[in-house]
Design an enzyme around this catalytic site. Structure first.
Site, PDB file in Angstrom:
ATOM      1  N   ARG A  92       0.836  -1.210   0.000  1.00 28.01           N
ATOM      2  CA  ARG A  92       0.000   0.000   0.000  1.00 28.01           C
ATOM      3  C   ARG A  92       0.865   1.252   0.000  1.00 28.01           C
ATOM      4  O   ARG A  92       2.071   1.215   0.276  1.00 28.01           O
ATOM      5  CB  ARG A  92      -0.918   0.024   1.226  1.00 28.01           C
ATOM      6  CG  ARG A  92      -0.180   0.183   2.540  1.00 28.01           C
ATOM      7  CD  ARG A  92      -1.108   0.595   3.668  1.00 28.01           C
ATOM      8  NE  ARG A  92      -0.424   0.578   4.957  1.00 28.01           N
ATOM      9  CZ  ARG A  92       0.370   1.543   5.419  1.00 28.01           C
ATOM     10  NH1 ARG A  92       0.619   2.598   4.656  1.00 28.01           N
ATOM     11  NH2 ARG A  92       0.929   1.451   6.614  1.00 28.01           N
ATOM     12  N   HIS A 127      -2.679  -0.905  13.805  1.00 25.91           N
ATOM     13  CA  HIS A 127      -4.006  -1.511  13.899  1.00 25.91           C
ATOM     14  C   HIS A 127      -4.123  -2.264  15.216  1.00 25.91           C
ATOM     15  O   HIS A 127      -3.135  -2.839  15.695  1.00 25.91           O
ATOM     16  CB  HIS A 127      -4.248  -2.488  12.747  1.00 25.91           C
ATOM     17  CG  HIS A 127      -4.156  -1.871  11.387  1.00 25.91           C
ATOM     18  ND1 HIS A 127      -4.940  -0.814  10.997  1.00 25.91           N
ATOM     19  CD2 HIS A 127      -3.358  -2.170  10.324  1.00 25.91           C
ATOM     20  CE1 HIS A 127      -4.635  -0.488   9.746  1.00 25.91           C
ATOM     21  NE2 HIS A 127      -3.678  -1.295   9.322  1.00 25.91           N
ATOM     22  N   CYS A 178       1.603   7.728  10.291  1.00 20.46           N
ATOM     23  CA  CYS A 178       1.534   8.231   8.917  1.00 20.46           C
ATOM     24  C   CYS A 178       2.634   9.244   8.625  1.00 20.46           C
ATOM     25  O   CYS A 178       2.548  10.000   7.657  1.00 20.46           O
ATOM     26  CB  CYS A 178       0.159   8.835   8.613  1.00 20.46           C
ATOM     27  SG  CYS A 178      -1.207   7.694   8.871  1.00 20.46           S
TER      28      CYS A 178
END
Length: 228
Positions: free
Chosen positions: A78, A85, A176
């Site tokens: 990705r 998570h 991120c």
């Protein structure tokens, strides 16, 4: 542009390991490359604690040494940097053939953001985008991360919405790769919120945004082991 409403199979799972879900996504993509007429799929689930990195992610955003860590870590295909998570975070993996929608990755990312924004609007929460950054924010905190892979216009990976998780896992990374903006969860804004409540609203918003008719299937996690 999509001409007719498509069917999309909604696969609801509880807790599924990242490796199992990843293998399942790849199998669905391969099937649809071989047979583009197959229905789309939306997978909604939760993962045990795991860190994932995008294909070009730098390890600089990890606050631990991955070579000696006990944390489960996966580098995936990705886009995007490192994310986390864990249970009580709702993860969505749409397997869509963009030839039936728009063959435009920026459009697709904005649509995924819109799904989250519409979901939160059902709770009277005003979520929003930030220019040049992918994801969804709420009162200055990032509550949803998005990272995708598209192969021959078939999508995989997707979004992660922090519903009511234990947020301590995010302290081990720069989520991120954004150091100056905190992450947050819906539980900070709505007491007693649950993933099972939110997954229903996410499915409704997804059907509205992508103009699909959902065919719902609810599975135990053991079913996924049998499939893959």
């Amino acid at each position: 542009m999509m001409q007719n409403k498509r069917y999309c199979q909604l696969n609801n799972y509880k807790l599924v390991t990242y490796s199992q879900a990843w293998a399942y996504q790849r199998s669905l993509v391969a099937e649809r490359i071989n047979n583009p007429s197959l229905n789309d799929v939306l997978i909604l689930l939760e993962h045990p604690p795991v860190y994932t990195l995008g294909t070009g992610s730098t390890l600089d955003f990890l606050k631990f040494d991955p070579q000696v860590s006990d944390f489960e870590i996966h580098r995936t295909e990705r886009g995007g940097e490192v994310t986390y998570h864990c249970p009580n975070q709702l993860v969505g993996y749409p397997i869509l053939n963009l030839r039936y929608y728009q063959q435009d990755l920026h459009w697709y990312l904005r649509q995924l953001e819109e799904v989250i924004i519409k979901t939160l609007a059902q709770y009277d929460l005003k979520a929003y985008r930030l220019p040049e950054l992918t994801g969804v924010w709420l009162e200055g905190k990032k509550v949803a991360a998005i990272g995708i892979k598209v192969r021959r216009w078939i999508t995989m990976h997707g979004f992660a919405l922090n519903v009511c998780p234990n947020m301590s896992g995010f302290e081990q990374i720069i989520p991120c790769g954004i150091a100056n903006k905190p992450v947050g969860s819906l539980a900070e804004f709505i007491s007693d919120i649950t993933v099972d409540q939110v997954r229903v609203k996410v499915a409704e918003a997804f059907a509205e945004v992508f103009q699909v008719e959902l065919i719902e299937h609810n599975y135990e996690s053991a079913t996924l082991k049998a499939i893959i």
